[in-house]
Design an enzyme around this catalytic site. Structure first.
Site, PDB file in Angstrom:
ATOM      1  N   LYS A 104      12.369   3.207  -2.330  1.00  0.00           N
ATOM      2  CA  LYS A 104      10.920   3.101  -2.207  1.00  0.00           C
ATOM      3  C   LYS A 104      10.294   4.214  -3.030  1.00  0.00           C
ATOM      4  CE  LYS A 104       8.844   1.830   1.510  1.00  0.00           C
ATOM      5  NZ  LYS A 104       8.333   1.720   2.901  1.00  0.00           N
ATOM      6  N   GLY A 115       0.803  -1.214   0.000  1.00  0.00           N
ATOM      7  CA  GLY A 115       0.000   0.000   0.000  1.00  0.00           C
ATOM      8  C   GLY A 115       0.837   1.265   0.000  1.00  0.00           C
ATOM      9  N   MET A 116       2.089   1.167   0.462  1.00  0.00           N
ATOM     10  CA  MET A 116       2.944   2.345   0.480  1.00  0.00           C
ATOM     11  C   MET A 116       3.808   2.442  -0.773  1.00  0.00           C
ATOM     12  SD  MET A 116       2.345   4.354   2.905  1.00  0.00           S
ATOM     13  CE  MET A 116       3.786   5.362   2.684  1.00  0.00           C
ATOM     14  N   GLY A 117       3.592   1.597  -1.751  1.00  0.00           N
ATOM     15  CA  GLY A 117       4.335   1.698  -2.988  1.00  0.00           C
ATOM     16  C   GLY A 117       5.215   0.496  -3.229  1.00  0.00           C
ATOM     17  N   ASP A 146       3.403   2.275  14.008  1.00  0.00           N
ATOM     18  CA  ASP A 146       3.027   1.041  13.299  1.00  0.00           C
ATOM     19  C   ASP A 146       4.094  -0.022  13.519  1.00  0.00           C
ATOM     20  OD1 ASP A 146       1.381  -0.585  11.788  1.00  0.00           O
ATOM     21  OD2 ASP A 146       2.239   0.033   9.885  1.00  0.00           O
ATOM     22  N   VAL A 158       9.131  -1.264  -3.602  1.00  0.00           N
ATOM     23  CA  VAL A 158      10.480  -1.185  -3.047  1.00  0.00           C
ATOM     24  C   VAL A 158      11.406  -1.990  -3.948  1.00  0.00           C
ATOM     25  CG1 VAL A 158      11.922  -1.538  -1.012  1.00  0.00           C
ATOM     26  CG2 VAL A 158       9.495  -1.022  -0.729  1.00  0.00           C
TER      27      VAL A 158
END
Length: 845
Positions: free
Chosen positions: A41, A22-24, A126, A26
């Site tokens: 990233k 979800g954060m892209g 997190d 890597v």
């Protein structure tokens, strides 16, 4: 669109994909400028194209980049929609399966990384096994600091944890389901203590193999976090480690470790001792409490044996001695074979003696109408035990034969005896000016000799075996200032302050003179630990740490064999509410550690404010029903009682270190300090405000003063130490006189006084005469120092008749401070008691 091997992204050449989410995406990439492999990233378009989110991401990435810590993945570069970090050759923590020792080692490394980030103002939010990598050489590396703040819903793949963003009324819940803290689940502001809860979840999972909070759905998991206790860890996990995990997983942030640094210290001691834990012996029939007390201990492996001239010790072993359920103030007999102590018997302290080897004990005193017993001292021949009795004021020094017999009054209106070789007694008493002073007393003749010390009487007076010296805490008489360690030359009747500049920032509790009279042992609270420190009296060496524990140490004694007897005390405190007529109390909040002056004040907006110990500092915490307690004042300084509401939206309190002589006024809506007032009258003992908030009243230096809340010079009103304002604008002032505490009513600006005829069968506890306690019907909430109990019940005082009516008290906890809430109920702080005596013995190589 995914990048393929060989593609260029600025100066970075793509080598291979590492993952996506979800954060892209890597990638493993090559920094062509520096010739090193990195992790690249690239953020997803919906995040990279949002200017505010991108700016926030870049700001936090730069903050993490400023950190240089071996347990945090280093950030090398951040730009428009991308971030470049250290490439870690290793595996996620979830994929590793270390043994106990390695698990604790990794946990300590993670705590160290968290401590560095928290010190820089960065909170992870997190923390989970997927965000920790373990390198091939066994080093833990934390990933993705700060990203949880801006993380969107992530796709949930089979076997992966779910990252949720759930909108709620109070705010937004952000974090990974199963690792969230209770405050994250509620959508409240999550500070560094949220990371400590998530760390506890992760450590529990590492030790047990499964997460402590599980549900079939995300909502069920969240409810488990809010409502359920974590399941027990396997029996192979040491008790000290169990308690560390439990402490991390406290539902209320104020009850957890207050810093990752303290957490790391506790883990380091557990790691160093995992193969040879402290020898912890429990008395028969009470294994559960002994195990709990043992688990709370954190012993310093670097301790030294103070009787062996600095010879290094491998460890200190700790053995719980026998005795009553609540035992206090250990005092060894001159021959070292018998232990005198205070035993809690039916809610009151009595003198008891015990054989340490067997744990058998018996009570020597039985009176319940002369007050609690405090401050024990053996006669030099071991035939008698001297002690004080106390209600609201000292009732006197008494003695009782060791072999049993009647109590004998030695000197009335005196306290804190220490018996010399010739039978004379060093003690405290009010002098002709109504000030506490140290005296030497000759029982046979009644002679009293003044000594130039104003004692604080919080610690037992100590005398050398040759009768030449005494060591006390207090101040040189006539010289104001912070309580100090003082040596008294009893032959010359002179006194000197023992300089301890390294320890000036500590507040001491227990004290004991070494058998050779050359040093004194003192216990002091330091952050969330209690330290036992050896202080040389000649100033020829620096103070030396011996060992540390997580409980508070109230009393100490030093044995000739080098062992130390320590009284470990825990006083968990609850903020409760109950009807004015008495009845069952409803718990609003709980705190593991609060200062002795546990005042509670009701704000006009319905919140309650109380002082709580947080990471070694006292801070004012605001509590509202159904919400997580949180700091009220926006400052890194200590904020403490006395405290009072000022008008509708301000609060006044003391700020800064001892001697607590500065008042601060802050806005209750945002916690910002708008005014500081330093009256210059000495330590402030009480604080109140006029109903309109325009004037403050305070007690200092034996007088009551007024000062405008906008600042200015203080004006003396009358003698006294404690002051409360009434709803009609008048003042209630308390004074300590020779044999009692007396209350007076007078106009706010001073003038004719009216003595309030308090019923003397229920002495008042003056220290907790606090704001917000008086109703319009002239009924005042007071805490009592009753003769038949060590604990303080709460009562109603009729200001006209002086009648005192007990309304609450359970005989096993203190109700120190009460205030009227808006709905007519009573808010009060309820402080429990757990006390045990332990022998700490150094093992020397």
């Amino acid at each position: 669109m995914p990048l393929s091997a060989g593609a260029r992204f600025g100066p970075y050449e793509i080598r291979a994909p590492l993952g996506a989410g979800g954060m892209g995406e890597v990638y493993r990439a090559r920094d062509t400028r520096l010739g090193r492999d990195v992790a690249l990233k690239i953020l997803p378009p919906e995040l990279a194209e949002d200017p505010s989110r991108r700016a926030r991401f870049e700001q936090e990435a730069r903050a993490v980049a400023a950190l240089n810590h071996p347990n945090i993945v280093a950030v090398f570069d951040v730009g428009d929609g991308y971030m470049v970090s250290e490439l870690v050759e290793g595996e996620p923590l979830r994929a590793s399966h270390p043994g106990l020792r390695k698990t604790l080692d990794l946990a300590g490394q993670i705590a160290s990384g968290l401590a560095a980030a928290h010190a820089a103002g960065i909170v992870h939010r997190d923390l989970k096994p997927e965000n920790v990598l373990v390198t091939k050489d066994g080093r833990a590396k934390i990933l993705d600091f700060g990203l949880a703040r801006i993380r969107r819903n992530a796709a949930v793949a089979s076997g992966q944890t779910e990252t949720a963003t759930v909108k709620t009324e109070p705010g937004t819940v952000m974090g990974t389901v199963g690792y969230m803290s209770p405050e994250q689940v509620r959508g409240l502001e999550a500070d560094h203590r949220s990371d400590i809860f998530s760390f506890g979840v992760m450590l529990h999972e590492m030790l047990a193999g499964t997460r402590p909070f599980l549900g079939e759905t995300s909502v069920e998991t969240m409810m488990a976090i809010l409502k359920q206790d974590a399941p027990d860890l396997p029996g192979s996990v040491p008790e000290t480690v169990r308690t560390i995990v439990e402490h991390c997983l406290e539902k209320e942030p104020a009850n957890r470790f207050q810093s990752a640094k303290d957490l790391g210290f506790a883990l380091a001691q557990s790691t160093s001792r995992s193969d040879s834990a402290p020898v912890l012996a429990a008395r028969p029939g009470n294994r559960r409490r002994a195990a709990l007390a043992a688990a709370l201990m954190v012993l310093s492996a670097a301790a030294t044996w103070w009787l062996s001239h600095g010879t290094p010790a491998t460890q200190w072993t700790a053995v719980e001695l026998g005795g009553p359920e609540i035992a206090l103030s250990p005092r060894l007999s001159p021959d070292g074979h018998v232990l005198a102590m205070l035993a809690m018997v039916d809610g009151n302290t009595q003198v008891a003696v015990m054989k340490p080897e067997t744990g058998s004990w018996n009570v020597l005193t039985h009176s319940r109408d002369q007050g609690m017993v405090t401050h024990l001292s053996w006669s030099q021949d071991g035939a008698s035990i001297y002690y004080s009795r106390l209600t609201d004021v000292p009732q006197g020094v008494f003695s009782v034969p060791f072999l049993g017999g009647e109590e004998h009054l030695v000197l009335e209106n005196a306290a804190n005896p220490a018996v010399l070789q010739d039978g004379t007694v060093v003690l405290s008493r009010l002098n002709g000016q109504n000030h506490p002073q140290l005296f030497r007393f000759w029982p046979e003749t009644g002679k009293l000799q003044e000594l130039p010390v104003q004692p604080d009487d919080m610690r037992d007076h100590q005398v050398s075996r040759d009768g030449r010296h005494a060591v006390v805490t207090g101040a040189i008489y006539g010289k104001a200032g912070k309580s100090s360690l003082i040596e008294v030359d009893l032959l010359r009747a002179t006194a000197r302050v023992i300089p301890t500049p390294e320890l000036d920032w500590l507040t001491f509790a227990g004290m004991a003179l070494s058998p050779d009279g050359r040093s004194v042992l003192m216990s002091a609270r330091s952050n969330t630990l209690s330290r036992v420190i050896r202080v040389p009296l000649d100033g020829g060496a620096r103070p030396q740490d011996l060992f540390r524990v997580t409980s508070t140490i109230w009393g100490l004694d030093a044995a000739a064999d080098g062992s130390v007897l320590a009284n470990l005390v825990d006083r968990p405190t609850e903020l409760v509410s109950f009807p004015a007529t008495g009845g069952p109390a409803v718990k609003i909040a709980g705190f593991r550690e609060t200062p002795e002056w546990d005042m509670v004040v009701a704000l006009p907006d319905g919140r309650a404010v109380t002082p709580v110990e947080v990471a070694g500092l006292t801070r004012l915490i605001a509590v509202a029903p159904g919400k997580t307690p949180s700091p009220l004042i926006q400052t890194p300084e200590a904020t403490t009682s006395p405290v009072t509401a000022v008008g509708a939206d301000r609060i006044a309190f003391l700020i800064g270190p001892e001697p607590h002589d500065t008042i601060a006024i802050a806005n209750t809506s945002n916690g910002r300090i708008g005014m500081r007032i330093a009256p210059g009258k000495g330590m402030i003992e009480s604080l109140a405000a006029s109903p309109d908030g325009g004037t403050l009243y305070f007690g200092a230096g034996g007088s009551i003063w007024s000062v405008a809340s906008s600042g200015g010079e203080g004006r003396r009103i009358c003698p006294g130490s404690w002051v409360v304002t009434a709803p009609w604008g008048g003042l209630i002032v308390a004074r300590t006189e020779i044999a009692q505490i007396r209350l007076f009513e007078l106009p706010a600006g001073g003038g004719p006084e009216r003595a309030i005829p308090v019923n003397r069968t229920s002495p008042l506890l003056s220290l907790f005469i606090t704001p917000g306690t008086i109703r319009a019907d002239r009924r005042m909430l007071v805490s009592l120092n009753v003769a038949d109990s060590w604990f303080n019940p709460l009562a109603l005082l009729d200001l006209d008749s002086g009648k005192v009516t007990r309304i609450a008290g359970d005989g096993v906890s203190d109700l120190h401070s009460g205030a009227w809430s808006r709905d007519g109920r009573i808010l009060a702080s309820r402080k429990g008691m757990q006390g045990t005596i332990w022998r700490f013995t150094p093992e020397v190589r």
